[in-house]
Design a protein around this motif. Sequence first.
Motif, PDB file in Angstrom:
ATOM      1  N   ASP A  77     -20.859 117.422  86.555  1.00  0.00           N
ATOM      2  CA  ASP A  77     -20.837 117.521  88.015  1.00  0.00           C
ATOM      3  C   ASP A  77     -19.520 116.954  88.538  1.00  0.00           C
ATOM      4  N   ALA A  78     -19.236 117.216  89.812  1.00  0.00           N
ATOM      5  CA  ALA A  78     -17.917 116.923  90.379  1.00  0.00           C
ATOM      6  C   ALA A  78     -17.539 115.451  90.263  1.00  0.00           C
ATOM      7  N   GLN A  79     -18.474 114.537  90.583  1.00  0.00           N
ATOM      8  CA  GLN A  79     -18.159 113.116  90.548  1.00  0.00           C
ATOM      9  C   GLN A  79     -17.897 112.638  89.122  1.00  0.00           C
ATOM     10  N   LEU A  80     -18.750 113.069  88.183  1.00  0.00           N
ATOM     11  CA  LEU A  80     -18.582 112.660  86.794  1.00  0.00           C
ATOM     12  C   LEU A  80     -17.312 113.258  86.203  1.00  0.00           C
ATOM     13  N   ARG A  81     -16.983 114.472  86.614  1.00  0.00           N
ATOM     14  CA  ARG A  81     -15.760 115.114  86.129  1.00  0.00           C
ATOM     15  C   ARG A  81     -14.533 114.310  86.568  1.00  0.00           C
ATOM     16  N   ALA A  82     -14.560 113.834  87.813  1.00  0.00           N
ATOM     17  CA  ALA A  82     -13.438 113.026  88.313  1.00  0.00           C
ATOM     18  C   ALA A  82     -13.320 111.723  87.529  1.00  0.00           C
ATOM     19  N   GLU A  83     -14.452 111.085  87.222  1.00  0.00           N
ATOM     20  CA  GLU A  83     -14.425 109.841  86.452  1.00  0.00           C
ATOM     21  C   GLU A  83     -13.903 110.091  85.035  1.00  0.00           C
ATOM     22  N   MET A  84     -14.344 111.186  84.425  1.00  0.00           N
ATOM     23  CA  MET A  84     -13.952 111.465  83.043  1.00  0.00           C
ATOM     24  C   MET A  84     -12.488 111.842  82.923  1.00  0.00           C
ATOM     25  N   ARG A  85     -11.893 112.367  83.982  1.00  0.00           N
ATOM     26  CA  ARG A  85     -10.455 112.656  83.940  1.00  0.00           C
ATOM     27  C   ARG A  85      -9.668 111.381  83.663  1.00  0.00           C
ATOM     28  N   PHE A  86     -10.030 110.315  84.379  1.00  0.00           N
ATOM     29  CA  PHE A  86      -9.348 109.043  84.186  1.00  0.00           C
ATOM     30  C   PHE A  86      -9.628 108.478  82.789  1.00  0.00           C
ATOM     31  N   GLU A  87     -10.892 108.537  82.366  1.00  0.00           N
ATOM     32  CA  GLU A  87     -11.252 107.966  81.078  1.00  0.00           C
ATOM     33  C   GLU A  87     -10.579 108.717  79.931  1.00  0.00           C
ATOM     34  N   LEU A  88     -10.576 110.035  80.009  1.00  0.00           N
ATOM     35  CA  LEU A  88      -9.987 110.833  78.941  1.00  0.00           C
ATOM     36  C   LEU A  88      -8.479 110.605  78.856  1.00  0.00           C
ATOM     37  N   LYS A  89      -7.816 110.604  80.005  1.00  0.00           N
ATOM     38  CA  LYS A  89      -6.369 110.370  80.009  1.00  0.00           C
ATOM     39  C   LYS A  89      -6.043 108.992  79.446  1.00  0.00           C
ATOM     40  N   SER A  90      -6.824 107.980  79.829  1.00  0.00           N
ATOM     41  CA  SER A  90      -6.602 106.620  79.345  1.00  0.00           C
ATOM     42  C   SER A  90      -6.832 106.535  77.842  1.00  0.00           C
ATOM     43  N   LEU A  91      -7.874 107.195  77.353  1.00  0.00           N
ATOM     44  CA  LEU A  91      -8.196 107.168  75.925  1.00  0.00           C
ATOM     45  C   LEU A  91      -7.085 107.790  75.092  1.00  0.00           C
ATOM     46  N   VAL A  92      -6.637 108.970  75.505  1.00  0.00           N
ATOM     47  CA  VAL A  92      -5.584 109.668  74.769  1.00  0.00           C
ATOM     48  C   VAL A  92      -4.294 108.847  74.756  1.00  0.00           C
ATOM     49  N   LYS A  93      -4.003 108.202  75.887  1.00  0.00           N
ATOM     50  CA  LYS A  93      -2.785 107.374  75.967  1.00  0.00           C
ATOM     51  C   LYS A  93      -2.878 106.180  75.029  1.00  0.00           C
ATOM     52  N   ARG A  94      -4.051 105.532  74.977  1.00  0.00           N
ATOM     53  CA  ARG A  94      -4.227 104.366  74.094  1.00  0.00           C
ATOM     54  C   ARG A  94      -4.106 104.750  72.630  1.00  0.00           C
ATOM     55  N   LEU A  95      -4.659 105.897  72.271  1.00  0.00           N
ATOM     56  CA  LEU A  95      -4.648 106.320  70.874  1.00  0.00           C
ATOM     57  C   LEU A  95      -3.318 106.933  70.461  1.00  0.00           C
ATOM     58  N   GLY A  96      -2.551 107.448  71.427  1.00  0.00           N
ATOM     59  CA  GLY A  96      -1.278 108.070  71.109  1.00  0.00           C
ATOM     60  C   GLY A  96      -1.406 109.375  70.358  1.00  0.00           C
ATOM     61  N   ILE A  97      -2.525 110.085  70.570  1.00  0.00           N
ATOM     62  CA  ILE A  97      -2.762 111.347  69.862  1.00  0.00           C
ATOM     63  C   ILE A  97      -2.101 112.506  70.608  1.00  0.00           C
ATOM     64  N   THR A  98      -1.410 113.353  69.892  1.00  0.00           N
ATOM     65  CA  THR A  98      -0.873 114.585  70.479  1.00  0.00           C
ATOM     66  C   THR A  98      -2.054 115.448  70.907  1.00  0.00           C
ATOM     67  N   THR A  99      -2.064 115.858  72.169  1.00  0.00           N
ATOM     68  CA  THR A  99      -3.246 116.535  72.732  1.00  0.00           C
ATOM     69  C   THR A  99      -2.887 117.872  73.341  1.00  0.00           C
ATOM     70  N   LEU A 100      -3.665 118.886  72.961  1.00  0.00           N
ATOM     71  CA  LEU A 100      -3.547 120.228  73.544  1.00  0.00           C
ATOM     72  C   LEU A 100      -4.845 120.511  74.281  1.00  0.00           C
ATOM     73  N   TYR A 101      -4.732 120.713  75.585  1.00  0.00           N
ATOM     74  CA  TYR A 101      -5.896 120.803  76.475  1.00  0.00           C
ATOM     75  C   TYR A 101      -5.919 122.169  77.144  1.00  0.00           C
ATOM     76  N   VAL A 102      -7.091 122.740  77.266  1.00  0.00           N
ATOM     77  CA  VAL A 102      -7.243 124.041  77.920  1.00  0.00           C
ATOM     78  C   VAL A 102      -8.151 123.891  79.131  1.00  0.00           C
ATOM     79  N   THR A 103      -7.717 124.429  80.281  1.00  0.00           N
ATOM     80  CA  THR A 103      -8.551 124.377  81.482  1.00  0.00           C
ATOM     81  C   THR A 103      -8.133 125.468  82.463  1.00  0.00           C
TER      82      THR A 103
END
Length: 368
Positions: free
Chosen positions: A175-201
């Motif tokens: 849902d819209a609210q959870l999607r907004a929260e997960m955007r921040f969490e996902l971006k933060s997670l990928v940055k912490r791990l330093g994984i090369t990421t290919l995203y489709v949307t």
Amino acid sequence: MVKVRGLVKRYEVESGDVQAVRGVDFEVPQGKFFTLLGPSGCGKTTTLRSVAGLEMIDEGEIEIDGQVVSSVRRGVFVRPHQRDIGMVFQSYAIWPHMSVFENVAFPLTQMKERPSKRVIREKVHRALSLVHLDGLEERPAPQLSGGQQQRLALARAIVREPKVLLLDEPLSNLDAQLRAEMRFELKSLVKRLGITTLYVTHDQLEALTMSDQVAVMHGGKIIQVSSPRDLYRKPKNRFVAGFIGTSNFWEGQVLSVGGPGEAAVVDVGVGRLRCVLPEGLGLGSAVVLAVRAEHFEVSLREPEGAVNVLRGKVSNLLFLGETLDCQVEVEGRLIQVKAPAALALEDGAEVYLRVPPEHCIAVESVQE
């Protein structure tokens, strides 16, 4: 790092071959977040699946972390499970008969050199902690909420510590609210791990807020690759300008190119507007001006001494909380405008629209 060169993918249908991807080239630097953005059917998911090894390519070459994993010319094809990748699908693909722990542990148990039970337990607990699911190890996977299932899919994708993370519209089922929260969490997670990421949307907001680089796709081709800021401010053509945000388009003719530091003047029918003119266009050139809805300054009184001012009448009005989504009729044309909610606007009110020349951008008229 991911390198894609000359990627072509065709599908056979009754009417003949359909070229889903047509000569796609891009490169994702180590540790960067790269997004393929576009409408349904543009080829973005096919491109991602080709990188994952879930599609056999017809032409081109794909390289992951210095290893060629797909190459028609060289006759190379590395199977998906042999590529150093983690992948999250749109549907999450959670195994319902397994617990949370078993779902995350599964990729480790399938490795050629299977880790010890102690190492598996440590890696699973670390992955679950990263996505804030620690403490839920024994819960049956179907009993998780949508957001928790999305986190579980992420944990399963990163538990092997892959070189590349592939994400196929992982937030689209939230849902819209959870999607907004997960955007921040996902971006933060990928940055912490330093994984090369290919995203489709297909969601422009996801692409702009999460990515280091965005590639806009249309008709199986990449139209523009830019940083989110440049993509928003400097769209290459009408398609990109129309897909990113809400834009108004006017066909016009250049009346003056302007000198150094000066704006050009374009006649667009509803008025003469000063604008940013790309190189190569001269006096008399046909152009399309793009102005985003949020770049209009709306007032009830005519601004004194201002340029790029249009007078119109509000014909439709939607209250969106912080803003008003308006349609303003100017010389028989409807212009989409976003105005502050505090502005006392009503249907039928006479208003003045001003757009700064730097936000009035000429783009290529041909849609690719």
